[in-house]
Scaffold this motif. Structure first.
Motif, PDB file in Angstrom:
ATOM      1  N   ASP A 125       0.818  -1.216   0.000  1.00  0.00           N
ATOM      2  CA  ASP A 125       0.000   0.000   0.000  1.00  0.00           C
ATOM      3  C   ASP A 125       0.855   1.270   0.000  1.00  0.00           C
ATOM      4  OD1 ASP A 125      -2.563  -1.033  -0.129  1.00  0.00           O
ATOM      5  OD2 ASP A 125      -2.783  -1.187   2.054  1.00  0.00           O
TER       6      ASP A 125
ATOM      7  N   ASP B  70       4.635   4.615  -7.397  1.00  0.00           N
ATOM      8  CA  ASP B  70       4.602   4.019  -8.730  1.00  0.00           C
ATOM      9  C   ASP B  70       5.987   3.491  -9.085  1.00  0.00           C
ATOM     10  OD1 ASP B  70       1.997   4.825  -8.830  1.00  0.00           O
ATOM     11  OD2 ASP B  70       2.261   6.330 -10.404  1.00  0.00           O
TER      12      ASP B  70
ATOM     13  N   ASN C  18      -4.193  -6.917  -1.574  1.00  0.00           N
ATOM     14  CA  ASN C  18      -4.060  -5.747  -2.446  1.00  0.00           C
ATOM     15  C   ASN C  18      -3.093  -5.991  -3.598  1.00  0.00           C
ATOM     16  OD1 ASN C  18      -1.890  -5.927  -0.709  1.00  0.00           O
ATOM     17  ND2 ASN C  18      -1.782  -3.744  -0.235  1.00  0.00           N
TER      18      ASN C  18
ATOM     19  N   LYS D  65      -3.574  -6.464  -6.628  1.00  0.00           N
ATOM     20  CA  LYS D  65      -3.903  -5.768  -7.875  1.00  0.00           C
ATOM     21  C   LYS D  65      -3.251  -4.396  -7.955  1.00  0.00           C
ATOM     22  CE  LYS D  65      -8.263  -8.095  -8.912  1.00  0.00           C
ATOM     23  NZ  LYS D  65      -9.726  -7.925  -9.146  1.00  0.00           N
ATOM     24  N   ARG D  66      -2.883  -3.858  -6.799  1.00  0.00           N
ATOM     25  CA  ARG D  66      -2.185  -2.569  -6.809  1.00  0.00           C
ATOM     26  C   ARG D  66      -0.864  -2.680  -7.571  1.00  0.00           C
ATOM     27  NH1 ARG D  66       1.077   1.102  -3.956  1.00  0.00           N
ATOM     28  NH2 ARG D  66       0.117   3.174  -3.973  1.00  0.00           N
TER      29      ARG D  66
ATOM     30  N   ILE E 235      -0.420  -4.191 -10.301  1.00  0.00           N
ATOM     31  CA  ILE E 235      -0.709  -3.998 -11.721  1.00  0.00           C
ATOM     32  C   ILE E 235      -0.853  -2.516 -12.032  1.00  0.00           C
ATOM     33  CG2 ILE E 235      -2.339  -4.517 -13.579  1.00  0.00           C
ATOM     34  CD1 ILE E 235      -3.149  -7.034 -11.946  1.00  0.00           C
ATOM     35  N   HIS E 236      -1.725  -1.866 -11.291  1.00  0.00           N
ATOM     36  CA  HIS E 236      -2.070  -0.480 -11.608  1.00  0.00           C
ATOM     37  C   HIS E 236      -0.945   0.507 -11.343  1.00  0.00           C
ATOM     38  CE1 HIS E 236      -6.000  -2.105 -12.205  1.00  0.00           C
ATOM     39  NE2 HIS E 236      -6.198  -2.355 -10.920  1.00  0.00           N
ATOM     40  N   HIS E 237      -0.026   0.148 -10.440  1.00  0.00           N
ATOM     41  CA  HIS E 237       1.083   1.062 -10.117  1.00  0.00           C
ATOM     42  C   HIS E 237       2.430   0.529 -10.596  1.00  0.00           C
ATOM     43  CE1 HIS E 237      -1.313   3.873  -7.604  1.00  0.00           C
ATOM     44  NE2 HIS E 237      -2.047   2.792  -7.374  1.00  0.00           N
ATOM     45  N   GLU E 238       2.397  -0.505 -11.419  1.00  0.00           N
ATOM     46  CA  GLU E 238       3.618  -1.072 -12.022  1.00  0.00           C
ATOM     47  C   GLU E 238       4.679  -1.404 -10.969  1.00  0.00           C
ATOM     48  OE1 GLU E 238       4.879   1.476 -15.248  1.00  0.00           O
ATOM     49  OE2 GLU E 238       3.370   0.574 -16.552  1.00  0.00           O
TER      50      GLU E 238
END
Length: 341
Positions: free
Chosen positions: A242, A246, A268, A270-271, A273-276
């Motif tokens: 968390d 990025d 979490n 999947k975070r 993926i979205h934040h590389e």
């Protein structure tokens, strides 16, 4: 370093008396007389001088509980740890003489034993007054911290590192190495005394037992961190993910917080993926080719006073069971060492 007993005798050893049914206690182990220690061809006889204790051993206490490529320790078996030893009888091994200090990666908890030539490594520090450095800042925990921070994370000056179990053997040295590399550090520990140590070492300390871990981490690093060094797993791993900026990196080197139950994936994930984000695990034994570089770089920091060994030291073989129980209970700071000299 002296050995007053007959070097051919095995002396005493610590054996597993029972598989812990809950938290590890001193009563899970017992002292016993060891078998005679006679070196065979290609072996030297050594005496145990300092023993470094590792929390990862807890996962191997039971014949069916194997981790890290090492078999489980059955009841009656003798656990192993990295250790500083003294060569008592080189038995003709080239390059070794009686009295030489050496490091053994997998040393039995036994006063005297035979060891193959390939398992003996010259101690980087020969000064008896600095012997603990061989098991701390320049030893197994230091090497683990260096590989994690320097090689795997590739930590850069100006970045911010989050370290779990930051006042333990690996963590306390990772904090110092990161500071030596020019990074900022946030360290998580389990008591006010351990947090005070982290602040002495140049980190922002967070007490995980003070409540609201996520809020405390956010206050310590309001704009996040670049790297998270995880030795715990579970809730702490989720909190680290968390907090990552990025492109942040997670380095996995343990899961002490999940030793009592089935591991679970971070909620979490999947975070990532979205934040590389990236996540990399490692085992330090696969990086032995980096030891000379480690000793050169960290030895330089040590000589310059930029890093120091951090350890809690116990005395005598009889202290090993209690020292290991204390380690598993979170007592002490830095590496847990038993001095048999």
């Amino acid at each position: 370093m002296t050995d007053t007993a007959n070097s051919a005798a095995g002396g005493r050893e610590v054996r597993l008396a029972r598989v812990p049914a809950g938290p590890v206690t001193a009563g899970d182990f017992r002292l016993a007389e060891a078998p005679a220690a006679a070196p065979g061809p290609g072996e030297a006889l050594v005496g145990l001088r300092m023993l470094g204790l590792n929390a990862g051993l807890a996962g191997r206490l039971g014949v069916h509980a194997a981790t890290g490529g090492r078999g489980g320790v059955d009841v009656g078996g003798v656990p192993e740890s990295d250790a500083l030893v003294e060569v008592l009888d080189p038995n003709g091994l080239p390059g070794w003489a009686a009295g030489d200090p050496a490091v053994v990666q997998w040393a039995p908890w036994r006063e005297r034993f035979a060891v193959p030539a390939g398992a003996l490594r010259p101690a980087p520090v020969r000064d008896p007054g600095r012997a603990a450095e061989n098991l701390t800042v320049l030893g197994h925990v230091g090497f683990t911290a260096f590989i994690a921070v320097h090689d795997i994370a590739r930590l850069r000056p100006g970045e911010r590192l989050l370290v779990s179990a930051a006042a333990g053997g690996v963590g306390a040295h990772a904090v110092q190495f990161a500071r030596a590399l020019g990074a900022e550090v946030v360290g998580v520990a389990g008591s006010a005394a351990r947090v005070a140590l982290l602040e002495e070492l140049g980190a922002v300390g967070v007490d995980r037992r003070a409540g609201d871990l996520a809020g405390s981490l956010a206050a310590a690093a309001p704009d996040g961190v670049d790297v998270y060094l995880d030795a715990v797993g579970g809730e702490m791993l989720e909190a680290g993910i968390d907090l990552l900026r990025d492109g942040g990196r997670v380095v996995l080197m343990g899961a002490a917080g999940e030793s009592g139950g089935a591991p679970r994936p971070p909620r979490n994930y999947k975070r990532m993926i979205h934040h590389e984000l990236s996540m990399t695990g490692f085992t330090v034994l696969a990086h032995e080719d980096r030891r000379a570089v480690f000793e050169e770089i960290v030895g330089g920091w040590l000589a310059a006073g930029r890093v120091r060994p951090v350890a809690t030291v116990h005395s005598g073989l009889a202290a090993v069971p209690g020292a290991f129980a204390d380690l598993m209970a979170g007592a002490g700071t830095g590496r847990t060492i038993v001095d048999l000299r």
